[in-house]
Design a protein around this motif. Structure first.
Motif, short mmCIF file in Angstrom:
data_model
loop_
_atom_site.label_atom_id
_atom_site.label_comp_id
_atom_site.label_asym_id
_atom_site.label_seq_id
_atom_site.Cartn_x
_atom_site.Cartn_y
_atom_site.Cartn_z
N VAL A 1 12.99 5.06 -2.10
CA VAL A 1 13.48 3.97 -1.26
C VAL A 1 12.40 3.67 -0.24
N LEU A 2 12.00 2.42 -0.15
CA LEU A 2 10.96 2.00 0.78
C LEU A 2 11.55 1.00 1.76
N ASN B 1 0.82 -1.22 0.00
CA ASN B 1 0.00 0.00 0.00
C ASN B 1 0.85 1.26 0.00
N MET B 2 2.18 1.12 0.07
CA MET B 2 3.06 2.27 0.05
C MET B 2 3.92 2.32 -1.21
N HIS C 1 13.68 12.97 0.50
CA HIS C 1 12.59 13.62 1.22
C HIS C 1 11.59 12.58 1.72
N LEU C 2 11.16 12.73 2.95
CA LEU C 2 10.15 11.85 3.50
C LEU C 2 8.84 12.03 2.75
N GLN C 3 8.31 10.93 2.21
CA GLN C 3 7.06 10.98 1.46
C GLN C 3 5.89 10.38 2.23
N ALA C 4 6.17 9.32 2.97
CA ALA C 4 5.08 8.66 3.71
C ALA C 4 5.67 7.79 4.81
N TYR D 1 7.10 1.70 8.45
CA TYR D 1 7.29 1.64 7.01
C TYR D 1 7.54 3.07 6.55
N ILE D 2 8.68 3.29 5.92
CA ILE D 2 9.07 4.65 5.54
C ILE D 2 9.40 4.70 4.06
#
Length: 214
Positions: A121-122, A20-21, A174-177, A209-210
């Motif tokens: 990057v997840l 989902n990310m 940059h942090l997205q989620a 989860y980043i």
């Protein structure tokens, strides 16, 4: 959170919990800690993927991955360089991997260099502030390493939410989620977090989860 490195059942686990990310584009995918390639196989079922690559420390898991992943490098990501043509990835996966590294910050920097414009990057990163780790430390002064979980004895680095975000943005990404792991919808922990308006989130989340991007 990992099991022992020789446990092939762990390496064959498809991490659909992060789907989902996923970013909108997943044409070129690199997975660090690819295991047997199970997550990439599952990803191909839901997204259009043209090229896949993976790095795996376990020779046994890496051998299995070669039938599922286009290119596999069996190596220690911290000691081995990536092939020159492994570039312009839309998605790089680091699932329960970074906490096992001596210098995960440097690895994130290196992976950033391999992203395509708009790539991400997840990562999934265990939360050492979880009640299972922090409560025994607070009440009994105990910090017991075990074979699996947040206090896995093979973890070299430990993170809370703030430091996990700092890791994933250390290279200029940059942090997205960000989302919480270990809180299944409508579970007791999920309701506890919802009813307290996230006040005790840091004690209830097993991992974070980043997703960060350039």
């Amino acid at each position: 959170m990992s099991k022992m490195a020789h446990d092939i059942t762990y390496h064959d686990n498809a991490r659909i919990d992060i789907f989902n990310m996923l970013p909108s584009k997943c044409s070129r995918v690199l997975e660090i800690g690819v295991g047997t390639g199970a997550t990439i196989v599952a990803l191909k079922d839901v997204r259009k993927v043209e090229f896949t690559a993976g790095v795996e420390l376990s020779e046994v898991a890496g051998a299995r991955a070669r039938g599922r992943v286009d290119e596999v490098l069996v190596a220690d990501i911290e000691k081995s360089g990536l092939p020159d043509h492994w570039r312009d990835f839309d998605l790089i996966l680091c699932l329960d991997v970074l906490e096992h590294l001596v210098d995960p910050w440097r690895v994130v920097e290196r992976l950033h260099e391999r992203l395509a414009p708009g790539g991400v990057v997840l990562a999934s990163i265990p939360n050492v502030n979880h009640i299972s780790a922090s409560l025994p430390l607070l009440l009994r002064g105990e910090w017991k390493l075990v074979d699996a979980g947040i206090l896995d004895r093979t973890h070299l680095r430990f993170f809370v939410k703030k430091t996990a975000i700092e890791l994933m943005t250390c290279s200029g990404l940059h942090l997205q989620a960000i989302s919480l792991g270990g809180l299944p919808r409508h579970s007791k922990r999920w309701w506890a977090n919802k009813l307290t308006v996230g006040l005790f989130e840091r004690f209830l989340a097993l991992q974070y989860y980043i997703r960060s991007g350039n």
